[in-house]
Design a protein around this motif. Structure first.
Motif, PDB file in Angstrom:
ATOM      1  N   UNK A   7      -0.719   5.516  -2.062  1.00 24.20           N
ATOM      2  CA  UNK A   7      -0.997   4.097  -2.262  1.00 24.20           C
ATOM      3  C   UNK A   7       0.237   3.778  -3.438  1.00 24.20           C
ATOM      4  N   UNK A   8      -0.047   4.525  -4.240  1.00 25.67           N
ATOM      5  CA  UNK A   8       1.233   4.664  -5.702  1.00 25.67           C
ATOM      6  C   UNK A   8       2.542   3.664  -5.115  1.00 25.67           C
ATOM      7  N   UNK A   9       3.016   4.494  -4.024  1.00 25.17           N
ATOM      8  CA  UNK A   9       4.225   4.951  -3.176  1.00 25.17           C
ATOM      9  C   UNK A   9       4.316   3.867  -2.628  1.00 25.17           C
ATOM     10  N   UNK A  10       3.759   3.353  -2.007  1.00 26.97           N
ATOM     11  CA  UNK A  10       3.382   1.942  -0.691  1.00 26.97           C
ATOM     12  C   UNK A  10       3.549   1.186  -1.924  1.00 26.97           C
ATOM     13  N   UNK A  11       2.883   0.907  -2.972  1.00 26.87           N
ATOM     14  CA  UNK A  11       2.802   0.383  -3.998  1.00 26.87           C
ATOM     15  C   UNK A  11       4.245  -0.903  -4.879  1.00 26.87           C
ATOM     16  N   UNK A  12       5.425   0.637  -5.177  1.00 30.76           N
ATOM     17  CA  UNK A  12       5.994   0.840  -5.503  1.00 30.76           C
ATOM     18  C   UNK A  12       7.119   0.413  -4.500  1.00 30.76           C
ATOM     19  N   UNK A  13       7.233   0.686  -3.225  1.00 32.55           N
ATOM     20  CA  UNK A  13       7.997   0.559  -2.733  1.00 32.55           C
ATOM     21  C   UNK A  13       7.810  -1.165  -2.291  1.00 32.55           C
ATOM     22  N   UNK A  14       6.639  -1.692  -1.509  1.00 29.22           N
ATOM     23  CA  UNK A  14       6.248  -3.245  -1.629  1.00 29.22           C
ATOM     24  C   UNK A  14       6.527  -3.676  -3.261  1.00 29.22           C
ATOM     25  N   UNK A  15       6.453  -3.562  -4.127  1.00 25.07           N
ATOM     26  CA  UNK A  15       6.829  -4.952  -5.113  1.00 25.07           C
ATOM     27  C   UNK A  15       8.436  -4.757  -4.977  1.00 25.07           C
TER      28      UNK A  15
END
Length: 684
Positions: A463-471
């Protein structure tokens, strides 16, 4: 196919013709017929040697995928007319040829040429035909099944990535790579030169260092093929220039200084387009598929930009590996998390030199965005003088509101991946421009150089990497939504270098009418941006990202998480406060003093919105953690710049007096039509 010297071939054919013409018993008519047939065959055979070299002089570019057997449709972009080769005897060649002046390329306009769109990480929406790959079924290596004409090259490790100060130093690893190739067999080195005008001095510097290397190898002035390197093998050098097109400037030669000369006087391409992947593929096609050269082959690519056709990276890698070609790149440092950066350029149009920063493609250093694309908009008073040009004397070392002068310490993703996957190396040569960051420390923050599919797979279940990519992805795709808001009402820029912001007199009544319209428009923009950030934060609010943070082993992902979280929360506070300040001004505009005609919104430490204080504390926590845990890195600086400015909004008004009437009213003013300085800028 064995090669025969044209002169020897013509001699042997002439001897055969003499023998044919001595058969007197068949009469003069028969002899005349034989003579015609012979000369026809002679011209055809000579054409076999002349036409390939002439065809190769054409400049070719990849325009679009044709769907036919040919992997790309080729179109003529420009032709290069080389200077007369006055140095016929290799003994006449001297090292001082590096002082020759480059000749500009003769560019032919193309109305039907398809130029690739700027790469802004929008890979999934790109033309699928471009990513289908190069057709390898007709390559010599594939036709022969498992038989390999050239040695397989294993991918390089990240140890092959280095940073030096200057092109001359960057040639050190290249020279060692050439020696390693020569130890294994005859070698062809293709010097693939970016023909941009911005690289002219660097190309000359490279030529000087290369001349010394050729002399040290004892191969500078020999072309008879008898003198070999210390390892007992021959070294061929070829020079190819590229920009909007590709052209061979020097065919493969054993005379090292011929290549040096061509590099030193390489013509400039004024198009401002760098089709790097197209150039690499063209070189492989020329020397492998067309000429079937058997030597070991490496390409040494010198460029100061990431290129305009990075979407073709995967088929280019496949093409190079299929033909045993290693690519060594001497290239730029990518901008931190951005596609566009700056290149310094000096104008000599006036007695005083003026320095400008011109926009160029320098990145990004990753295949998908990781940095939230939001400006430090609270620093911006009025719009920039020009979006693609900035006066160097008025822009800090890190760039403007997007910090687009902040270098990442790593090369562009496409060029670095090309080098590593083909067994080559990547060397950044502009380290002296931004040496504030320790290169050894940054090695702990290396990007991932796998394919796009591998990169996407690394985010699944994290989830952390997904959040970085999404933002990062959302802010890039909706960059207009987060563009800087207006903070000064109403300033203008001077019409002379460095085009600084200056106040201007406006009639107070006119000012109040304009202010109301502008405030409503800017308030609407701020509200839309605030709503989008809130949606983005709520998407991941239910996930325990802190738990994932403690499990994340990559310092790079941790740094981006802290920075993006902190900046999103800080921006949320600033947008909310901006909206509240606009409401306050619209409600009490009547209380303005009658002579007020300027308004400036400044950062402040007081909040109008109830939720702002708690959000601000969270933002500070993330930004401080980023600054402390990733000290002496670009992430720490980006966090510090956010923390240096208060998140609230302070209102400042003043009255600008009406200027006195100009003297000598009867004499027209020189600057009446706008005046100021005019500059013309090259396409780098």
């Amino acid at each position: 196919m064995s090669q025969v010297e044209p002169q020897n071939l013509s001699d042997s054919m002439a001897e055969s013709g003499v023998r044919s013409s001595s058969l007197d018993g068949h009469g003069r008519g028969r002899a005349w017929t034989v003579s015609v047939v012979f000369h026809t065959l002679l011209f055809l055979l000579l054409a076999c040697f002349v036409l390939p070299s002439q065809i190769r002089q054409r400049a070719l570019v990849f325009a679009q995928h044709s769907g036919s057997d040919a992997p790309f449709e080729l179109a003529s972009a420009f032709r290069f007319s080389p200077q007369p080769d006055a140095l016929e005897d290799p003994a006449d060649l001297a090292v001082d040829v590096i002082s020759l002046t480059p000749t500009p390329l003769d560019i032919e306009p193309l109305s039907d040429l398809v130029i690739p769109e700027e790469l802004d990480w929008d890979l999934e929406d790109s033309d699928p035909e471009l990513l289908e790959g190069i057709d390898e079924s007709n390559s010599p290596r594939r036709r022969r099944g498992r038989e390999s004409l050239w040695a397989d090259r294993e991918p390089s490790t990240t140890e092959s990535i280095s940073a030096v100060d200057g092109v001359e130093a960057a040639l050190g690893p290249i020279e060692q790579a050439i020696r390693n190739e020569l130890a294994q067999g005859d070698t062809l080195v293709v010097w693939l030169m970016d023909a941009s005008i911005s690289l002219q001095l660097n190309r000359r510097a490279m030529a000087g260092r290369l001349a010394q290397f050729q002399e040290s190898m004892g191969l500078a002035n020999r072309s008879d093929g008898l003198r070999r390197s210390d390892q007992g093998h021959r070294l061929f050098n070829s020079v190819v220039a590229f920009g909007n097109g590709v052209t061979e400037v020097q065919a493969p030669t054993l005379t090292g200084l011929r290549a040096v000369e061509k590099i030193a006087r390489l013509p400039n391409d004024a198009s401002g387009v760098e089709k790097t992947m197209a150039a690499v593929n063209q070189v492989v096609g020329w020397y492998r598929n067309e000429e079937h050269r058997r030597e070991r082959m490496i390409i040494v690519l010198l460029t100061d930009e990431s290129g305009d056709d990075g979407l073709a990276i995967e088929p280019t890698i496949a093409n190079c590996r299929n033909h045993g070609v290693g690519v060594h790149v001497i290239g730029p440092t990518a901008v931190m998390g951005l596609q566009r950066g700056y290149q310094l350029w000096t104008s000599n149009a006036y007695a005083q030199p003026y320095r400008f920063l011109l926009r160029v493609n320098r990145g990004p250093e990753t295949c998908l965005p990781e940095r939230a694309f939001m400006p430090y908009w609270h620093e911006t008073r009025v719009s920039a003088w020009r979006q693609d040009v900035r006066p160097a004397d008025s822009v800090p070392w890190h760039g403007g509101e997007y910090r687009d002068g902040l270098l990442s310490g790593f090369g562009p993703y496409t060029l670095t991946r090309l080098a590593l996957q083909t067994g080559g190396s990547y060397t950044t040569y502009d380290q002296g421009k931004d040496s504030r960051y320790d290169q050894q420390t940054l090695r702990d923050y290396l990007p991932e150089y796998g394919s796009l599919e591998e990169y996407q797979a690394s985010m699944k279940g994290r989830p952390l990497r997904m959040f970085v990519n999404a933002t990062a992805s959302v802010t890039f795709q909706e960059s207009d939504l987060f563009a800087p808001l207006q903070m000064m009402f109403f300033g203008v820029r001077q019409n002379r270098y460095p085009f600084a912001v200056q106040p201007t007199y406006i009639n107070p009544s006119v000012f109040r009418r304009r202010l109301e319209v502008t405030l409503r428009r800017e308030k609407e923009r701020a509200q839309a941006a605030a709503n989008r950030i809130e949606q983005l934060l709520e998407t991941f609010a239910s996930r325990d990202l802190e738990y994932d943070y403690e499990r994340e082993e990559s310092l790079r992902w941790r740094a981006w998480y802290d920075l993006n979280c902190g900046r999103l929360l800080a921006a949320s506070v600033r947008y909310d406060e901006y909206v509240a300040a606009c409401d306050e001004l619209l409600d009490r505009k009547a209380v303005f003093a009658t002579n007020v005609n300027e308004l400036v919104l400044l950062p402040g430490n007081e909040y109008r919105v109830l939720t702002s204080e708690s959000k601000a504390r969270q933002a500070v926590d993330y930004l401080q953690r980023c600054r402390e845990r990733h000290a002496s890195t670009q992430w720490a600086d980006l966090a510090s710049w956010e923390l240096e400015t208060d998140f609230g909004i302070r209102i400042n008004t003043r009255a600008i007096p009406k200027p006195p009437p100009p003297r000598n009213v009867g004499i027209p003013s020189r600057n009446r039509g706008g005046g100021g300085q005019s500059f013309s800028f090259p396409s780098l």
